[in-house]
Write an enzyme that holds these catalytic residues in place. Structure first.
Site, PDB file in Angstrom:
ATOM      1  N   ASP A 167     -17.122  20.388  40.860  1.00 36.06           N
ATOM      2  CA  ASP A 167     -16.286  21.427  41.452  1.00 36.06           C
ATOM      3  C   ASP A 167     -17.156  22.534  42.052  1.00 36.06           C
ATOM      4  O   ASP A 167     -18.289  22.776  41.622  1.00 36.06           O
ATOM      5  CB  ASP A 167     -15.343  22.022  40.412  1.00 36.06           C
ATOM      6  CG  ASP A 167     -14.239  21.049  40.015  1.00 36.06           C
ATOM      7  OD1 ASP A 167     -13.991  20.088  40.763  1.00 36.06           O
ATOM      8  OD2 ASP A 167     -13.637  21.263  38.951  1.00 36.06           O
ATOM      9  N   TYR A 168     -16.599  23.212  43.014  1.00 40.39           N
ATOM     10  CA  TYR A 168     -17.288  24.276  43.752  1.00 40.39           C
ATOM     11  C   TYR A 168     -17.864  25.345  42.829  1.00 40.39           C
ATOM     12  O   TYR A 168     -19.000  25.781  43.012  1.00 40.39           O
ATOM     13  CB  TYR A 168     -16.298  24.886  44.751  1.00 40.39           C
ATOM     14  CG  TYR A 168     -16.832  26.059  45.539  1.00 40.39           C
ATOM     15  CD1 TYR A 168     -17.798  25.874  46.520  1.00 40.39           C
ATOM     16  CD2 TYR A 168     -16.350  27.343  45.324  1.00 40.39           C
ATOM     17  CE1 TYR A 168     -18.282  26.943  47.261  1.00 40.39           C
ATOM     18  CE2 TYR A 168     -16.822  28.421  46.051  1.00 40.39           C
ATOM     19  CZ  TYR A 168     -17.801  28.207  47.027  1.00 40.39           C
ATOM     20  OH  TYR A 168     -18.274  29.273  47.747  1.00 40.39           O
TER      21      TYR A 168
END
Length: 107
Positions: A58-59
């Site tokens: 995830d970012y």
């Protein structure tokens, strides 16, 4: 490439371990966003080999990502039918976590 003076007909597989920092997209190119992405951090000589991330994070997380140029290896590592074990460690901000309840939710 040469080995003992003889040309090697094909490049050996390349597998790179990379620690993805927070706030970097797990994509090699992002045309629709101004956010940093993995392609900005991969040296040009590896981009020419069409190296790609094996999986994604995830970012807003950091952690180990592998890069490969072998589609078959990527498939074996990622496809659920191969049941490759992966381990994730998370730090939770805020209150205490009920460990047994969390284990039950993850089973």
């Amino acid at each position: 490439l040469y080995l003992d003076g003889k040309p090697i007909p094909q490049l050996p597989p390349i597998l790179i371990a990379y620690h993805k920092p927070k706030y970097v997209l797990s994509a090699m190119d992002e045309k629709h966003s101004s956010k940093d992405h993995l392609g900005m951090f991969v040296p040009a000589q590896y981009k020419k080999l069409k190296i790609h991330p094996v999986g994604r994070l995830d970012y807003d997380t950091s952690g180990l990502l592998l890069f490969s140029m072998e589609g078959e290896l990527t498939q074996r590592l990622l496809h659920p039918k191969h049941a490759v074990e992966k381990e994730y460690v998370a730090t939770v901000a805020g209150g205490a976590v009920e460990l047994e309840a969390l284990k039950t939710m993850l089973e």
